[in-house]
Design a protein around this motif. Sequence first.
Motif, PDB file in Angstrom:
ATOM      1  N   VAL A  68       0.871  -1.177   0.000  1.00  0.00           N
ATOM      2  CA  VAL A  68       0.000   0.000   0.000  1.00  0.00           C
ATOM      3  C   VAL A  68       0.905   1.223   0.000  1.00  0.00           C
ATOM      4  O   VAL A  68       1.828   1.319   0.816  1.00  0.00           O
ATOM      5  CB  VAL A  68      -0.927   0.024   1.242  1.00  0.00           C
ATOM      6  N   ASP A  69       0.661   2.155  -0.922  1.00  0.00           N
ATOM      7  CA  ASP A  69       1.471   3.374  -0.963  1.00  0.00           C
ATOM      8  C   ASP A  69       1.399   4.090   0.380  1.00  0.00           C
ATOM      9  O   ASP A  69       0.322   4.281   0.945  1.00  0.00           O
ATOM     10  CB  ASP A  69       0.968   4.311  -2.066  1.00  0.00           C
ATOM     11  N   GLY A  70       2.555   4.495   0.886  1.00  0.00           N
ATOM     12  CA  GLY A  70       2.606   5.189   2.161  1.00  0.00           C
ATOM     13  C   GLY A  70       2.795   4.274   3.356  1.00  0.00           C
ATOM     14  O   GLY A  70       2.997   4.756   4.470  1.00  0.00           O
ATOM     15  N   GLN A  71       2.736   2.963   3.131  1.00  0.00           N
ATOM     16  CA  GLN A  71       2.986   2.001   4.207  1.00  0.00           C
ATOM     17  C   GLN A  71       4.326   1.304   3.956  1.00  0.00           C
ATOM     18  O   GLN A  71       4.698   1.052   2.805  1.00  0.00           O
ATOM     19  CB  GLN A  71       1.881   0.943   4.291  1.00  0.00           C
ATOM     20  N   TRP A  72       5.011   0.973   5.060  1.00  0.00           N
ATOM     21  CA  TRP A  72       6.343   0.391   4.975  1.00  0.00           C
ATOM     22  C   TRP A  72       6.375  -0.928   5.741  1.00  0.00           C
ATOM     23  O   TRP A  72       6.113  -0.956   6.941  1.00  0.00           O
ATOM     24  CB  TRP A  72       7.377   1.359   5.550  1.00  0.00           C
ATOM     25  N   ALA A  73       6.686  -2.007   5.022  1.00  0.00           N
ATOM     26  CA  ALA A  73       6.840  -3.311   5.679  1.00  0.00           C
ATOM     27  C   ALA A  73       8.005  -3.229   6.655  1.00  0.00           C
ATOM     28  O   ALA A  73       9.082  -2.726   6.322  1.00  0.00           O
ATOM     29  CB  ALA A  73       7.087  -4.392   4.637  1.00  0.00           C
TER      30      ALA A  73
END
Length: 281
Positions: A68-73
């Motif tokens: 998801v754009d804006g989320q970081w694993a």
Amino acid sequence: MTTLAIVQYDSSSDDDETDERDPTLDPAATASTLPSLPSTFLNLYATKPRLGDDPAFHQGRKRAHRHVDGQWATHIYTEFWPDVKLMSILDRIVKKAGSLDKGWTSLLVSELGNQLALHISLSRALTLWTDEREDFTRALNRVLAHIEPFVMTLDNISTFVNDERTRTFLVLEVNEGKSEFGGVLRALESVMEQFKQPPLYTIDTARFHASIAWRLGGEEMEPEQLSHFVEEFGEELDAMWKDTSKTIRVNEVKAKIGNQIWVEKLGERHVTEGNHRHGGA
């Protein structure tokens, strides 16, 4: 059987550990006289280019969280490089598993045959929003500031299944060092709560482990099969750990956030809050 938390991750590279790596798994290592690369350089390339969510790009594996754009694993862990003796034992364990089921894929070496670091997970697969990353690493720095380095050993060959029951992992569980890892986990609890992230384990159910191979599917190995591994390798592992020089020293905790690696050296005190180090760009 009980399903235990398994974190899906790519392998990352070593810091300035002095553990001896197995030259038979990397012929180029014996021919080269070049000095080893610094950890800051290695951490830059600890993650692979993103290939999308299609399992066809990932040997049939499914992502725990879709991009998801804006989320970081994000994943918190410690890592170590098996020395020649331990690597020999682990390699034989994986080969024995492969003789029983050809679906196993080794986590000891890369696709090019180079030795990889092994991980002890300290979190599940997490997701952070872009504006949370700096506060998250600052919180990690705060809670880990008073954790001292410690040693660990591995035994109890077993299999764990991930939460999605899509992959099974062949693992060795932590023996010596369990209580110290429990202390790290307790220190991380407040961070997980602050950022509304799920804990990896509850303290009374924690089974810290290093995965050495994986296969698709959610079936654990039968106890009778596992008993053969214990019979063949248990005494050899016990004998090796009696040599204290062979125990594995845990000197740092890492967090992989997207394509960046954050490193906290254990036992170091920081003069100012937020004085943390990134291994990535």
